[in-house]
Design a protein around this motif. Structure first.
Motif, PDB file in Angstrom:
ATOM      1  N   ASP A 180       0.715  -1.509   0.254  1.00  0.00           N
ATOM      2  CA  ASP A 180       0.176   0.051   0.028  1.00  0.00           C
ATOM      3  C   ASP A 180       0.919   1.134   0.137  1.00  0.00           C
ATOM      4  O   ASP A 180       0.301   2.320  -0.483  1.00  0.00           O
ATOM      5  CB  ASP A 180      -0.914   0.038   0.928  1.00  0.00           C
ATOM      6  N   ILE A 181       2.073   1.230   0.257  1.00  0.00           N
ATOM      7  CA  ILE A 181       2.991   2.284   0.536  1.00  0.00           C
ATOM      8  C   ILE A 181       3.173   2.800  -1.047  1.00  0.00           C
ATOM      9  O   ILE A 181       3.178   3.919  -1.337  1.00  0.00           O
ATOM     10  CB  ILE A 181       4.327   2.050   0.959  1.00  0.00           C
ATOM     11  N   GLY A 182       3.115   1.932  -2.017  1.00  0.00           N
ATOM     12  CA  GLY A 182       3.331   2.077  -3.375  1.00  0.00           C
ATOM     13  C   GLY A 182       2.015   2.872  -3.910  1.00  0.00           C
ATOM     14  O   GLY A 182       2.178   3.955  -4.695  1.00  0.00           O
ATOM     15  N   ILE A 183       0.956   2.323  -3.405  1.00  0.00           N
ATOM     16  CA  ILE A 183      -0.294   3.122  -3.834  1.00  0.00           C
ATOM     17  C   ILE A 183      -0.389   4.374  -3.372  1.00  0.00           C
ATOM     18  O   ILE A 183      -0.698   5.504  -4.176  1.00  0.00           O
ATOM     19  CB  ILE A 183      -1.500   2.404  -3.566  1.00  0.00           C
ATOM     20  N   ILE A 184      -0.103   4.851  -2.133  1.00  0.00           N
ATOM     21  CA  ILE A 184      -0.096   5.927  -1.514  1.00  0.00           C
ATOM     22  C   ILE A 184       0.749   6.990  -2.303  1.00  0.00           C
ATOM     23  O   ILE A 184       0.308   8.168  -2.391  1.00  0.00           O
ATOM     24  CB  ILE A 184       0.246   5.926   0.005  1.00  0.00           C
ATOM     25  N   LEU A 185       2.192   6.458  -2.413  1.00  0.00           N
ATOM     26  CA  LEU A 185       3.049   7.461  -3.069  1.00  0.00           C
ATOM     27  C   LEU A 185       2.760   7.735  -4.495  1.00  0.00           C
ATOM     28  O   LEU A 185       2.913   8.988  -5.143  1.00  0.00           O
ATOM     29  CB  LEU A 185       4.560   6.939  -2.967  1.00  0.00           C
ATOM     30  N   ALA A 186       2.234   6.616  -5.155  1.00  0.00           N
ATOM     31  CA  ALA A 186       1.568   7.033  -6.556  1.00  0.00           C
ATOM     32  C   ALA A 186       0.472   7.891  -6.641  1.00  0.00           C
ATOM     33  O   ALA A 186       0.334   8.930  -7.507  1.00  0.00           O
ATOM     34  CB  ALA A 186       1.163   5.652  -7.086  1.00  0.00           C
ATOM     35  N   MET A 187      -0.208   7.800  -5.781  1.00  0.00           N
ATOM     36  CA  MET A 187      -1.333   8.701  -5.330  1.00  0.00           C
ATOM     37  C   MET A 187      -0.819  10.233  -5.425  1.00  0.00           C
ATOM     38  O   MET A 187      -1.393  11.272  -5.981  1.00  0.00           O
ATOM     39  CB  MET A 187      -2.520   8.554  -4.560  1.00  0.00           C
ATOM     40  N   TRP A 188       0.039  10.380  -4.480  1.00  0.00           N
ATOM     41  CA  TRP A 188       0.491  11.607  -4.314  1.00  0.00           C
ATOM     42  C   TRP A 188       1.128  12.437  -5.319  1.00  0.00           C
ATOM     43  O   TRP A 188       0.908  13.540  -5.656  1.00  0.00           O
ATOM     44  CB  TRP A 188       1.494  11.510  -3.048  1.00  0.00           C
ATOM     45  N   ALA A 189       1.989  11.507  -5.942  1.00  0.00           N
ATOM     46  CA  ALA A 189       2.783  11.935  -7.078  1.00  0.00           C
ATOM     47  C   ALA A 189       1.884  12.326  -8.590  1.00  0.00           C
ATOM     48  O   ALA A 189       2.068  13.197  -9.173  1.00  0.00           O
ATOM     49  CB  ALA A 189       3.850  10.958  -7.524  1.00  0.00           C
ATOM     50  N   SER A 190       0.844  11.705  -8.576  1.00  0.00           N
ATOM     51  CA  SER A 190      -0.356  11.823  -9.389  1.00  0.00           C
ATOM     52  C   SER A 190      -0.956  13.162  -9.337  1.00  0.00           C
ATOM     53  O   SER A 190      -1.284  13.616 -10.108  1.00  0.00           O
ATOM     54  CB  SER A 190      -1.251  10.564  -9.557  1.00  0.00           C
ATOM     55  N   HIS A 191      -1.334  13.537  -7.883  1.00  0.00           N
ATOM     56  CA  HIS A 191      -1.790  14.577  -7.808  1.00  0.00           C
ATOM     57  C   HIS A 191      -0.954  15.914  -8.502  1.00  0.00           C
ATOM     58  O   HIS A 191      -1.446  16.801  -8.758  1.00  0.00           O
ATOM     59  CB  HIS A 191      -2.006  14.955  -6.334  1.00  0.00           C
ATOM     60  N   HIS A 192       0.391  15.695  -8.162  1.00  0.00           N
ATOM     61  CA  HIS A 192       1.145  16.898  -8.455  1.00  0.00           C
ATOM     62  C   HIS A 192       1.438  16.849 -10.020  1.00  0.00           C
ATOM     63  O   HIS A 192       1.496  17.959 -10.907  1.00  0.00           O
ATOM     64  CB  HIS A 192       2.556  16.630  -7.635  1.00  0.00           C
ATOM     65  N   LEU A 193       1.451  15.539 -10.470  1.00  0.00           N
ATOM     66  CA  LEU A 193       1.528  15.533 -12.082  1.00  0.00           C
ATOM     67  C   LEU A 193       0.179  16.174 -12.964  1.00  0.00           C
ATOM     68  O   LEU A 193       0.731  16.850 -13.840  1.00  0.00           O
ATOM     69  CB  LEU A 193       1.902  14.118 -12.396  1.00  0.00           C
ATOM     70  N   TRP A 194      -0.843  15.641 -12.535  1.00  0.00           N
ATOM     71  CA  TRP A 194      -2.031  16.102 -13.374  1.00  0.00           C
ATOM     72  C   TRP A 194      -2.675  17.314 -12.733  1.00  0.00           C
ATOM     73  O   TRP A 194      -3.668  17.927 -13.150  1.00  0.00           O
ATOM     74  CB  TRP A 194      -2.972  14.969 -13.306  1.00  0.00           C
ATOM     75  N   GLN A 195      -2.186  17.656 -11.405  1.00  0.00           N
ATOM     76  CA  GLN A 195      -2.994  18.735 -10.781  1.00  0.00           C
ATOM     77  C   GLN A 195      -4.418  18.424 -10.460  1.00  0.00           C
ATOM     78  O   GLN A 195      -5.150  19.539 -10.489  1.00  0.00           O
ATOM     79  CB  GLN A 195      -2.600  19.938 -11.554  1.00  0.00           C
ATOM     80  N   GLU A 196      -4.803  17.237 -10.397  1.00  0.00           N
ATOM     81  CA  GLU A 196      -6.261  16.873 -10.220  1.00  0.00           C
ATOM     82  C   GLU A 196      -6.260  15.555  -9.916  1.00  0.00           C
ATOM     83  O   GLU A 196      -5.383  14.695  -9.948  1.00  0.00           O
ATOM     84  CB  GLU A 196      -7.046  17.283 -11.403  1.00  0.00           C
TER      85      GLU A 196
END
Length: 625
Positions: A180-196
């Protein structure tokens, strides 16, 4: 309108069946087994009919929802549902296998003490499965992902009066949480990549994806690696492979539906769902294909030499999933779906007939077994074969490897903080936290350099609190308080980043405070009743004499770890949205502490309430059973 109604029903119908099953009295076996069978049957008919309708309409991807749970202007938390070829394949295979398992379990588990509990958990698992499969964004997928994790723990620990099922349930849950650490960090980075909160249907826009990847290739690779780690843990790929045979401690039907056919393929599902995002990243393809190849080469000989039928099936399935990873890396998506369906049906059949096969083989060996002489040769090739045989028999020491690399270092680090007792916690933590609040409200007095390092400092402090809770052996209440202290440190660390509305922090901490207080009250009640059996050195099995306390503590622990029954679930994603895109260390600290806090809470629950009862006037199973 038809699409919106049907796709919503694929989630609402299992939810309704699960809630109704909780209300049916324990002794009425026919009622809740019939409820499970009828609800899953209707689901199968509905999915089959809708897939035919969808194919006739052209098989276009459908996105519905954008159900807004929270919106503060800058951040929105959305539930989003999505239907495409991948969703159709996983939904239909899942419904058909669950239909078979419910039919089989009605008779297989007849008169079992936990009959109602099994069907409650089975319906909860099916709800989690459907939520994950129809998820249209990372937030909805993570909702189902978390539900699958707790369902796995409850199914493995079904025989809660035995030592090994409970111990292995905690181990499997721990590895799940690491993924789940991978999922959480992917969600965090995705917010910054797409700004949504990007929806999966938008990833089909190749121009949008290529434009973002061209400008932010580093963040894109980071997200792909995080997804790779999460998929490896969920699908038991190297080095996480050892959890799958340990998960077979539950009843045969749960082994078939959960670990043989459906849940173990969610790593494959995750990679297929995000394929449009990373398909042009050569590094990601090499990592996924290489991991699948390595896992298949290790799992195949292990499956050939194991002495138990469930372990053989588990490693055979792991090898096939490794091949699926290779197929995904090569871009053969349709072949992967066919491979998934074939592997799921085969493993379900093998596990369901395994009791009969074992009984037949025992009788056959008793009457017809003739030992064959095996000459020992000392050539290099034979020595190599003998070494491979021993290593495969011992599963290449993957359990030991994982303990040495992950769990033992954390426990060793946590034991360095043994000076923390329930009294000392307030003596050391409160002054540090009050100092942090003072600095937060008077940031003008702090230098720019100190303000830069303060978020990481308090994030690290929270991480140490969790490591101590994870390694705690004496004081259950201390472990609970340390997890609560970690949440406060996380909130303070993120608050130093930027100025935002206090309501956002309150959303996160409201669930923490309420569930933490309830959990502490349960532990205090249990301590007053069982003073001689109240530590974390062994499994005490207090659920036999205190079932209500066990249930309340489990719910409190789930809420405290951010399970989607409290505002903390939304608060976790909300706080991560305020971690800047260059603060990888702070994001890692917070993600690791969040995950290991959940492991520590489940460990408290398992040690106090599950396992063979400590009192000798209760029937207890042998430790080896």
């Amino acid at each position: 309108m038809v699409n919106h109604l049907m796709i919503s029903l694929f989630v609402l119908m299992p939810l309704a069946a699960f809630l109704i099953s909780l209300l049916i009295p324990r002794g009425r076996e026919n009622s809740f087994s019939r409820l499970a069978f009828v609800s899953v049957s209707l689901q199968l008919v509905g999915i089959s009919g809708y897939i035919c309708y969808w194919v006739s309409m052209g098989m276009h991807p459908i996105n519905i929802g954008d159900w807004e749970l929270y919106n503060n202007g800058d951040y929105r938390f959305l539930l989003d549902f999505y239907f495409d070829t991948l969703t159709a394949a996983f939904l239909w295979v899942g419904a058909f296998i669950t239909f078979l398992i419910t039919r089989y379990s009605r008779f297989y588990l007849h008169l079992e003490e936990g009959y109602k509990r099994f069907f409650n958990t089975l319906l909860f698992f099916y709800l989690a499965y459907n939520v994950t499969v129809v998820a249209g964004n990372f937030e909805t997928l993570f909702l189902g992902w978390e539900m699958l994790g707790i369902a796995s723990f409850l199914l493995i620990a079904f025989y809660r009066d035995r030592y090994l099922p409970v111990r292995n349930a905690v181990k499997v849950f721990s590895i799940y949480r690491i993924g789940d650490i991978g999922i959480i960090l992917a969600m965090w980075a995705s917010h910054h990549l797409w700004q949504e909160n990007i929806s999966f249907i938008k990833l089909l826009d190749k121009d949008l994806v290529s434009e973002q990847m061209g400008m932010h290739g580093g963040i894109g690779l980071f997200i792909a690696i995080c997804l790779w780690i999460a998929a490896a843990a969920k699908s038991a790929q190297f080095p996480f492979s050892s959890w799958l045979p340990r998960a077979m401690e539950g009843p045969t039907p749960s082994s078939a539906i959960f670990y043989g056919s459906l849940s173990v393929h969610f790593g494959v599902f995750l990679l297929l769902r995000t394929f449009p995002f990373w398909e042009h990243q050569l590094t990601a393809r090499i990592l996924i294909g290489g991991l699948g190849l390595l896992t298949a080469l290790l799992a195949y000989p292990i499956a050939r030499v194991q002495t138990t039928i469930k372990t053989q099936i588990a490693y055979a399935s792991i090898a096939q999933i490794g091949i699926m990873f290779i197929e995904i890396a090569l871009g053969l998506q349709m072949l992967v779906l066919i491979h998934f369906a074939g592997n799921a049906f085969l493993r379900t059949y093998q596990l369901l007939v395994s009791p009969s096969v074992v009984a037949y083989m025992i009788r056959d060996q008793f009457y017809h077994f003739i030992p064959k002489p095996i000459p020992l040769k000392h050539t290099f090739s034979k020595r190599l074969a003998y070494s491979l045989y021993i290593l495969s028999l011992k599963e290449w020491h993957l359990d030991t490897l994982l303990n040495l690399l992950v769990f033992k270092p954390i426990k060793k680090l946590g034991r360095k903080l043994d000076f923390l007792t329930p009294k000392n916690l307030f003596r050391y933590f409160l002054p540090l936290f009050l100092l942090g609040l003072l600095l937060y409200f008077n940031q003008d007095f702090a230098s720019e350099i100190s303000r830069y390092y303060l978020p990481g400092l308090f994030g690290f402090l929270g991480l140490m609190m969790v490591f101590k809770a994870f390694s705690e052996r004496k004081h259950p209440r201390l472990a609970l308080m340390l997890v609560m202290a970690n949440h406060f440190c996380i909130a303070l660390a993120v608050a130093f980043n930027e100025t935002f509305d206090y309501k956002q922090t309150l959303i996160y901490l409201s669930g923490v405070v309420v569930s933490g207080v309830i959990g502490y009250w349960v532990l205090e009640r249990l301590r007053n009743k069982e003073k001689d059996y109240f530590d974390l050195n062994q499994y005490y099995g207090h659920v036999y004499e205190h079932p209500r306390l066990a249930l309340v503590f489990l719910l409190a622990a789930l809420a405290l770890m951010g399970f989607p029954i409290s505002p903390t679930f939304i608060g976790v994603d909300l706080l991560f949205s305020h971690i800047h895109e260059d603060q990888y260390i702070l994001a890692a600290f917070n993600a690791i502490s969040f995950i290991f806090g959940g492991i520590a809470l489940i460990r408290i629950y398992a040690r106090l309430f599950l396992g063979p009862h400590i009192k000798n006037y209760h029937t207890t199973a042998l430790k080896s059973s």
